[in-house]
Design a protein around this motif. Structure first.
Motif, PDB file in Angstrom:
ATOM      1  N   PRO A 183     -57.101  84.017  75.488  1.00  0.00           N
ATOM      2  CA  PRO A 183     -58.247  83.107  75.439  1.00  0.00           C
ATOM      3  C   PRO A 183     -59.131  83.285  74.203  1.00  0.00           C
ATOM      4  O   PRO A 183     -60.020  82.476  73.979  1.00  0.00           O
ATOM      5  CB  PRO A 183     -59.019  83.438  76.714  1.00  0.00           C
ATOM      6  N   VAL A 184     -58.887  84.297  73.385  1.00  0.00           N
ATOM      7  CA  VAL A 184     -59.656  84.466  72.158  1.00  0.00           C
ATOM      8  C   VAL A 184     -59.012  83.663  71.024  1.00  0.00           C
ATOM      9  O   VAL A 184     -59.690  82.955  70.291  1.00  0.00           O
ATOM     10  CB  VAL A 184     -59.779  85.962  71.782  1.00  0.00           C
ATOM     11  N   THR A 185     -57.669  83.744  70.919  1.00  0.00           N
ATOM     12  CA  THR A 185     -56.969  83.039  69.842  1.00  0.00           C
ATOM     13  C   THR A 185     -56.430  81.673  70.273  1.00  0.00           C
ATOM     14  O   THR A 185     -55.971  80.907  69.432  1.00  0.00           O
ATOM     15  CB  THR A 185     -55.777  83.878  69.341  1.00  0.00           C
ATOM     16  N   CYS A 186     -56.448  81.381  71.573  1.00  0.00           N
ATOM     17  CA  CYS A 186     -55.883  80.154  72.152  1.00  0.00           C
ATOM     18  C   CYS A 186     -54.372  80.059  71.902  1.00  0.00           C
ATOM     19  O   CYS A 186     -53.804  78.980  71.797  1.00  0.00           O
ATOM     20  CB  CYS A 186     -56.581  78.901  71.650  1.00  0.00           C
ATOM     21  N   HIS A 187     -53.727  81.205  71.809  1.00  0.00           N
ATOM     22  CA  HIS A 187     -52.285  81.280  71.587  1.00  0.00           C
ATOM     23  C   HIS A 187     -51.608  81.503  72.937  1.00  0.00           C
ATOM     24  O   HIS A 187     -52.021  82.353  73.715  1.00  0.00           O
ATOM     25  CB  HIS A 187     -51.990  82.447  70.631  1.00  0.00           C
ATOM     26  N   CYS A 188     -50.556  80.722  73.214  1.00  0.00           N
ATOM     27  CA  CYS A 188     -49.845  80.800  74.487  1.00  0.00           C
ATOM     28  C   CYS A 188     -48.349  80.955  74.206  1.00  0.00           C
ATOM     29  O   CYS A 188     -47.800  80.263  73.353  1.00  0.00           O
ATOM     30  CB  CYS A 188     -50.095  79.533  75.306  1.00  0.00           C
ATOM     31  N   VAL A 189     -47.701  81.873  74.917  1.00  0.00           N
ATOM     32  CA  VAL A 189     -46.257  82.073  74.811  1.00  0.00           C
ATOM     33  C   VAL A 189     -45.659  81.793  76.184  1.00  0.00           C
ATOM     34  O   VAL A 189     -46.141  82.299  77.194  1.00  0.00           O
ATOM     35  CB  VAL A 189     -45.918  83.515  74.362  1.00  0.00           C
ATOM     36  N   LEU A 190     -44.613  80.950  76.219  1.00  0.00           N
ATOM     37  CA  LEU A 190     -43.958  80.552  77.464  1.00  0.00           C
ATOM     38  C   LEU A 190     -42.471  80.876  77.416  1.00  0.00           C
ATOM     39  O   LEU A 190     -41.843  80.764  76.364  1.00  0.00           O
ATOM     40  CB  LEU A 190     -44.074  79.038  77.673  1.00  0.00           C
ATOM     41  N   ALA A 191     -41.927  81.232  78.565  1.00  0.00           N
ATOM     42  CA  ALA A 191     -40.477  81.382  78.731  1.00  0.00           C
ATOM     43  C   ALA A 191     -40.146  80.881  80.130  1.00  0.00           C
ATOM     44  O   ALA A 191     -40.977  80.948  81.039  1.00  0.00           O
ATOM     45  CB  ALA A 191     -40.047  82.829  78.548  1.00  0.00           C
ATOM     46  N   SER A 192     -38.932  80.383  80.295  1.00  0.00           N
ATOM     47  CA  SER A 192     -38.555  79.778  81.567  1.00  0.00           C
ATOM     48  C   SER A 192     -37.209  80.295  82.051  1.00  0.00           C
ATOM     49  O   SER A 192     -36.267  80.427  81.277  1.00  0.00           O
ATOM     50  CB  SER A 192     -38.484  78.253  81.414  1.00  0.00           C
TER      51      SER A 192
END
Length: 129
Positions: free
Chosen positions: A7-16
């Protein structure tokens, strides 16, 4: 589906692990689209490494994750984008609470019988200084 959000950098990593459902609504509802993500094999079904997708999000963006009937049925999948856009159209930031957004999506989807279960997670991105 596995997501890590900073929430500081607004960076999100996703895997499925076999789940294709994920929709991103940009703040204000102006832009809606499927998050580009290559699902890996379902857990316990293969040993391939999972590919991660990285996103730069903005405060107020809405992410919707879903599985079951909505992900498997092409009719429901085609409805996912316009439906999410519709229920967030009053503006993602400061708009409807995510519980109401999720409730309205389910209300519209459950007007027809589903042939499978349905899981839905709606989250709004926040930013910390």
């Amino acid at each position: 589906m596995y997501a890590v959000y900073d929430p500081v950098t607004c960076h999100c990593v996703l895997a499925s692990a076999g789940h294709p459902g994920r929709v991103l609504v940009a703040r204000g509802g102006a832009e809606t689209g499927m998050v580009p993500l290559r699902p890996g094999p379902p857990l316990g079904k293969g040993a391939e490494p999972f590919e991660a997708t990285e996103l730069r999000l903005s405060a107020g963006d809405v992410l919707c994750f879903y599985t079951g009937a909505l992900a498997r049925d092409p009719f429901h999948t085609r409805r996912a984008l316009p439906l999410v856009r519709e229920v967030t159209s009053d503006g993602a930031e400061g708009g409807r609470p995510v519980t109401e957004v999720g409730g309205r999506i389910l209300e519209k989807l459950l007007q027809e019988p589903l042939d499978d279960d349905l899981a839905l997670l709606v989250t709004r991105v926040r930013r910390l200084p």
